[in-house]
Design an enzyme around this catalytic site. Structure first.
Site, PDB file in Angstrom:
ATOM      1  N   HIS A 213       0.807  -1.218   0.000  1.00  0.00           N
ATOM      2  CA  HIS A 213       0.000   0.000   0.000  1.00  0.00           C
ATOM      3  C   HIS A 213       0.840   1.269   0.000  1.00  0.00           C
ATOM      4  O   HIS A 213       0.351   2.337   0.374  1.00  0.00           O
ATOM      5  CB  HIS A 213      -0.983  -0.020   1.181  1.00  0.00           C
ATOM      6  CG  HIS A 213      -2.014  -1.106   1.061  1.00  0.00           C
ATOM      7  ND1 HIS A 213      -2.769  -1.561   2.122  1.00  0.00           N
ATOM      8  CD2 HIS A 213      -2.418  -1.830  -0.019  1.00  0.00           C
ATOM      9  CE1 HIS A 213      -3.580  -2.519   1.705  1.00  0.00           C
ATOM     10  NE2 HIS A 213      -3.388  -2.708   0.420  1.00  0.00           N
TER      11      HIS A 213
ATOM     12  N   CYS B  84       4.935  20.433  -5.746  1.00  0.00           N
ATOM     13  CA  CYS B  84       5.848  19.601  -6.527  1.00  0.00           C
ATOM     14  C   CYS B  84       7.056  20.448  -6.914  1.00  0.00           C
ATOM     15  O   CYS B  84       6.891  21.541  -7.470  1.00  0.00           O
ATOM     16  CB  CYS B  84       5.132  19.083  -7.778  1.00  0.00           C
ATOM     17  SG  CYS B  84       6.242  18.203  -8.904  1.00  0.00           S
TER      18      CYS B  84
ATOM     19  N   THR C 179      -3.664  -8.457  10.691  1.00  0.00           N
ATOM     20  CA  THR C 179      -4.533  -7.846   9.679  1.00  0.00           C
ATOM     21  C   THR C 179      -5.939  -8.418   9.792  1.00  0.00           C
ATOM     22  O   THR C 179      -6.109  -9.602  10.087  1.00  0.00           O
ATOM     23  CB  THR C 179      -3.979  -8.057   8.246  1.00  0.00           C
ATOM     24  OG1 THR C 179      -4.956  -7.581   7.305  1.00  0.00           O
ATOM     25  CG2 THR C 179      -3.650  -9.502   7.940  1.00  0.00           C
ATOM     26  N   SER C 180      -6.934  -7.552   9.541  1.00  0.00           N
ATOM     27  CA  SER C 180      -8.325  -8.006   9.607  1.00  0.00           C
ATOM     28  C   SER C 180      -8.696  -8.823   8.373  1.00  0.00           C
ATOM     29  O   SER C 180      -9.767  -9.421   8.327  1.00  0.00           O
ATOM     30  CB  SER C 180      -9.265  -6.807   9.765  1.00  0.00           C
ATOM     31  OG  SER C 180      -9.061  -5.901   8.704  1.00  0.00           O
TER      32      SER C 180
ATOM     33  N   ALA D 176       0.821  -9.733  18.083  1.00  0.00           N
ATOM     34  CA  ALA D 176       1.989 -10.026  17.249  1.00  0.00           C
ATOM     35  C   ALA D 176       3.276 -10.008  18.068  1.00  0.00           C
ATOM     36  O   ALA D 176       4.131 -10.893  17.929  1.00  0.00           O
ATOM     37  CB  ALA D 176       2.076  -9.001  16.117  1.00  0.00           C
TER      38      ALA D 176
HETATM   39  P1  OAD Z   1      -7.195  -3.311  10.375  1.00  0.00           P
HETATM   40  O1  OAD Z   1      -7.314  -2.123  11.267  1.00  0.00           O
HETATM   41  O2  OAD Z   1      -8.321  -3.617   9.465  1.00  0.00           O
HETATM   42  O3  OAD Z   1      -6.964  -4.611  11.250  1.00  0.00           O
HETATM   43  C1  OAD Z   1      -6.008  -4.628  12.272  1.00  0.00           C
HETATM   44  C2  OAD Z   1      -5.984  -6.015  12.859  1.00  0.00           C
HETATM   45  O4  OAD Z   1      -4.952  -6.056  13.821  1.00  0.00           O
HETATM   46  C3  OAD Z   1      -7.282  -6.447  13.563  1.00  0.00           C
HETATM   47  O5  OAD Z   1      -7.673  -7.725  13.081  1.00  0.00           O
HETATM   48  C4  OAD Z   1      -6.871  -6.532  15.041  1.00  0.00           C
HETATM   49  O6  OAD Z   1      -7.539  -7.602  15.716  1.00  0.00           O
HETATM   50  C5  OAD Z   1      -5.403  -6.811  14.922  1.00  0.00           C
HETATM   51  N1  OAD Z   1      -4.586  -6.392  16.077  1.00  0.00           N
HETATM   52  C6  OAD Z   1      -4.768  -5.358  16.941  1.00  0.00           C
HETATM   53  N2  OAD Z   1      -3.736  -5.297  17.814  1.00  0.00           N
HETATM   54  C7  OAD Z   1      -2.881  -6.309  17.477  1.00  0.00           C
HETATM   55  C8  OAD Z   1      -1.623  -6.757  17.973  1.00  0.00           C
HETATM   56  N3  OAD Z   1      -1.019  -6.157  19.013  1.00  0.00           N
HETATM   57  N4  OAD Z   1      -1.051  -7.820  17.363  1.00  0.00           N
HETATM   58  C9  OAD Z   1      -1.637  -8.440  16.308  1.00  0.00           C
HETATM   59  N5  OAD Z   1      -2.817  -8.051  15.800  1.00  0.00           N
HETATM   60  C10 OAD Z   1      -3.428  -6.994  16.364  1.00  0.00           C
HETATM   61  O7  OAD Z   1      -5.805  -3.154   9.583  1.00  0.00           O
HETATM   62  P2  OAD Z   1      -5.347  -3.867   8.242  1.00  0.00           P
HETATM   63  O8  OAD Z   1      -5.884  -5.249   8.140  1.00  0.00           O
HETATM   64  O9  OAD Z   1      -3.894  -3.676   8.137  1.00  0.00           O
HETATM   65  O10 OAD Z   1      -5.414   0.348   3.519  1.00  0.00           O
HETATM   66  O11 OAD Z   1      -6.072  -2.968   7.172  1.00  0.00           O
HETATM   67  C11 OAD Z   1      -5.864  -3.234   5.823  1.00  0.00           C
HETATM   68  C12 OAD Z   1      -5.888  -1.935   5.047  1.00  0.00           C
HETATM   69  O12 OAD Z   1      -7.086  -1.236   5.325  1.00  0.00           O
HETATM   70  C13 OAD Z   1      -4.789  -0.965   5.419  1.00  0.00           C
HETATM   71  O13 OAD Z   1      -3.552  -1.218   4.754  1.00  0.00           O
HETATM   72  C14 OAD Z   1      -5.369   0.326   4.962  1.00  0.00           C
HETATM   73  C15 OAD Z   1      -6.752   0.160   5.542  1.00  0.00           C
HETATM   74  O14 OAD Z   1      -7.739   0.950   4.996  1.00  0.00           O
HETATM   75  C16 OAD Z   1      -4.888   1.347   2.829  1.00  0.00           C
HETATM   76  O15 OAD Z   1      -4.345   2.285   3.375  1.00  0.00           O
HETATM   77  C17 OAD Z   1      -5.007   1.205   1.353  1.00  0.00           C
END
Ligand code: OAD
Length: 251
Positions: free
Chosen positions: A121, A154, A194-195, A237
């Site tokens: 991303h 820019c 990641t969710s 994590a």
């Molecule tokens: P999310 O905010 O959707 O999910 C975060 C995940 O981390 C959740 O499932 C939590 O349960 C988990 N979590 C929280 N604390 C944690 C810890 N200490 N250790 C392990 N897990 C933990 O974030 P992403 O899945 O990264 O996109 O979101 C995906 C994308 O959606 C991001 O890259 C961003 C966002 O909109 C863009 O910017 C394009």
């Protein structure tokens, strides 16, 4: 609570010659103080994605979008990598066939010392010319905090710069995604913090599983991927990766 039996099972799969791919999401940086996107304290609870993280939002109000990214850059600049970032950086040295993919734009993997991170991303520490002017490269690093003016201009055409992240409605960098797909040809694929709802990133673990990888999820909460993976390490994590690293013993 982490099951010692499952930690043992995963650590045994992490053989010295194994092809290991790890994909991280916002949860890996949570212990560093970087807010996640979803959930009760997530960034998307108070703001709408389409108002801040899309080309349409930027076209409508670049200053509003930049205010949000400037706030996040300041917040992230004050954060430091945690044990999860450190373990993954050390695994790049320990395992010759290790690939790290991240959805995170915060740069904390790089600050922990991880080489060659595949950033699906983009990076909040990069910018690009909004007009894609002929004089400017596609993206370049600019770690100014704060920028003297927003939107920053820019240096090539004077038009607005944009954050070097992939917004909703935009396609991923083709070469980065291709290298992620290649990394799905692995023996062990870990999806961490990641969710698993944002595609195509969320689909990579399925690609790896179909190609025969052992798939592992590290997340304290159940996610869209939990029922499909081989092993769930239901913990944070920083805790689970440290436990795995300890189980591996000295390199
Ligand atoms: P999310 O905010 O959707 O999910 C975060 C995940 O981390 C959740 O499932 C939590 O349960 C988990 N979590 C929280 N604390 C944690 C810890 N200490 N250790 C392990 N897990 C933990 O974030 P992403 O899945 O990264 O996109 O979101 C995906 C994308 O959606 C991001 O890259 C961003 C966002 O909109 C863009 O910017 C394009």
């Amino acid at each position: 609570m982490l099951s010692p039996r499952l930690v043992d099972r995963v650590s045994r799969a992490l053989r010295p010659d194994a092809r290991i791919t790890v994909m991280t999401g916002a949860g890996v940086s949570a212990a560093s103080g970087v807010p996640t996107f979803r959930g009760p304290d997530g960034l998307w609870k108070d703001v709408r994605v389409q108002d801040l993280a899309s080309p349409e939002a930027f076209a409508r109000n670049p200053r509003l979008v930049w205010d949000w990214y400037e706030w996040r850059r300041q917040l992230i600049a004050a954060c430091v990598p945690n044990a999860a970032h450190d373990v993954l950086a050390s695994w790049a040295l320990r395992f010759p066939r290790f690939t790290l993919i991240t959805q995170n734009v915060d740069g904390l993997h790089e600050r922990a010392g991880s080489p060659g991170v595949l950033r699906l991303h983009g990076s909040i520490w990069e910018v690009g010319c909004w007009n894609a002017c002929a004089g400017a490269p596609h993206r370049w690093r600019d770690e100014s905090v704060p920028f003297p003016v927003l939107p920053p201009p820019c240096p090539h055409c004077g038009g607005p710069l944009r954050p070097g992240v992939v917004w909703f409605g935009e396609v991923l960098e083709a070469d980065v995604f291709e290298r992620c797909l290649q990394a799905c040809h692995c023996d062990v694929f870990l999806t961490v913090g990641t969710s698993a709802v944002v595609y195509p990133a969320a689909g990579l673990v399925d690609v790896a599983r179909r190609q025969g990888a052992i798939t592992v999820e590290v997340n304290p909460e159940a996610t869209a991927a939990s029922t499909a993976v081989d092993v769930v390490l239901a913990d944070r994590a920083e805790t689970a990766l440290s436990a795995l690293d300890e189980a591996l013993g000295a390199p």
